[in-house]
Design a protein around this motif. Structure first.
Motif, PDB file in Angstrom:
ATOM      1  N   ASP A   1     -98.170 -14.088  95.231  1.00  0.00           N
ATOM      2  CA  ASP A   1     -96.821 -13.880  94.701  1.00  0.00           C
ATOM      3  C   ASP A   1     -96.802 -12.838  93.591  1.00  0.00           C
ATOM      4  OD1 ASP A   1     -95.862 -15.726  96.480  1.00  0.00           O
ATOM      5  OD2 ASP A   1     -95.705 -17.368  95.023  1.00  0.00           O
ATOM      6  N   THR A   2     -97.822 -12.863  92.731  1.00  0.00           N
ATOM      7  CA  THR A   2     -97.887 -11.882  91.647  1.00  0.00           C
ATOM      8  C   THR A   2     -97.944 -10.467  92.202  1.00  0.00           C
ATOM      9  OG1 THR A   2     -99.021 -13.452  90.193  1.00  0.00           O
ATOM     10  CG2 THR A   2     -99.211 -11.120  89.639  1.00  0.00           C
TER      11      THR A   2
ATOM     12  N   GLU B   1     -94.567  -9.486  93.786  1.00  0.00           N
ATOM     13  CA  GLU B   1     -93.537  -9.199  92.791  1.00  0.00           C
ATOM     14  C   GLU B   1     -93.698  -7.818  92.164  1.00  0.00           C
ATOM     15  OE1 GLU B   1     -93.914 -12.382  90.064  1.00  0.00           O
ATOM     16  OE2 GLU B   1     -93.121 -13.909  91.449  1.00  0.00           O
ATOM     17  N   LEU B   2     -94.929  -7.341  92.073  1.00  0.00           N
ATOM     18  CA  LEU B   2     -95.191  -6.068  91.394  1.00  0.00           C
ATOM     19  C   LEU B   2     -95.327  -4.888  92.350  1.00  0.00           C
ATOM     20  CD1 LEU B   2     -97.749  -7.252  88.680  1.00  0.00           C
ATOM     21  CD2 LEU B   2     -95.304  -6.809  88.409  1.00  0.00           C
TER      22      LEU B   2
END
Length: 323
Positions: A57-58, A61-62
């Protein structure tokens, strides 16, 4: 996005990670802000070494804010060498820069590494590290900051020895041979980079130093302890005789054991004296005694475990419901 350039100039940044979403985001943002690397930075590869794939997810998101392709790979088998090998399999870039997930690079980090490699022609270039530890550690703070940091020559140039893999730039063709250059036997204890660099030195490889390629390393609270640092120091001491054993050099093993015995006695006595008077320098002498002891008790199977399954087990105890 970066435009296509000559593949001889391309570099990929590799970041292995295990269940450190905030630290990973910090590391990634530091790469997004690199200066003077337009057209040379091909991609960033994040290898998630958590079986639960908690970094997915990190990275997602980026991804839209990354100046170059941000590649995610999941390697569920916990282990530092296995993670690095998985990252290498995800890119074909001829230059590989390694950044740990607890590090953040200054904005000129990558350009300084690339410039140092071009200047020296080295197969591997290393840069300095500023150690950062939590507040409130008292007399241990200066030692721990040095322990998690790394200093070298004041000027960029060739050097006669290797450092650790974190904060480094490698020429893939010469420094990272084969599909899996990192030895998975070191997955739990570390030291895979020592073996890699020793083999490179045996082949006539060269090491370089990039004096301006700074990163900060943020030690988490569970690692910023004297016990952890001395365990790591013991493991560092084990490395020279273990490498000599793998290279079938028994005389060299004996040499390192004798050196270790002398270091253990000398620095152990110094540590005792400094401890009796509560001198903060005892941390440094204890470190040197631990490295000496590691050279004596180097036999395979006695290595402390810092990575892989042990780190995962620790994280499970802290957040067993993490998804």
């Amino acid at each position: 996005m970066a435009t296509a350039q000559s593949p001889t100039l391309d570099v990929a940044v590799i970041i292995p990670t295990m269940r450190r979403p905030e630290a990973l985001a910090r590391a990634l943002h530091s790469i997004f802000g690199q200066q003077d690397v337009a057209g040379r930075l091909r991609e960033i590869v994040v290898v998630d070494n958590d079986p639960r794939a908690t970094a997915r997810d990190t990275v997602a998101e980026l991804a839209d804010t990354s100046p170059v392709p941000l590649i995610y790979r999941h390697e569920p088998r916990p282990g530092v060498a296995t993670a690095r090998n998985a990252a290498l399999a995800a890119t074909r870039a001829p230059l590989i820069a390694f950044l740990d997930d607890d590090e953040a690079a200054l904005s000129t980090w990558l350009s300084a590494l690339l410039a140092a490699q071009a200047e020296t022609g080295a197969d591997v270039v290393f840069g300095p590290i500023q150690g950062r530890v939590p507040s409130g550690l008292g007399w241990k703070t200066p030692y721990l900051e040095r322990f998690f940091g790394r200093l070298g020559p004041e000027a960029t140039g060739l050097i006669d020895h290797a450092y650790g893999c974190g904060n480094s730039l490698m020429v893939r063709a010469t420094a990272l041979p084969g599909p899996a250059p990192f030895d998975a036997a070191s997955d739990q204890s570390g030291g895979e980079d020592d073996a890699l660099f020793s083999a490179l030195e045996q082949r006539g490889g060269r090491f370089g130093w990039a004096a301006d390629a700074w990163v900060e390393e943020f030690a988490p609270s569970h690692r910023a302890t004297l016990r952890y640092a001395l365990s790591r120091a013991f493991a560092y001491g084990q490395s020279p005789p273990q490498i000599a054993w793998r290279e079938r050099k028994p005389a060299r093993v004996a040499y390192w054991m004798l050196v270790g015995a002398a270091q253990t006695i000398a620095w152990g006595l110094a540590s005792l004296a400094l401890t009796l008077v509560a001198n903060p320098r005892r941390a440094e002498t204890l470190d040197r005694a631990a490295r000496g002891l590691g050279k004596v008790f180097w036999i395979q199977g006695l290595e402390p475990r810092f990575y892989g399954a042990k780190e995962l087990a620790r994280l499970e105890r802290i957040s067993p419901s993490a998804a």
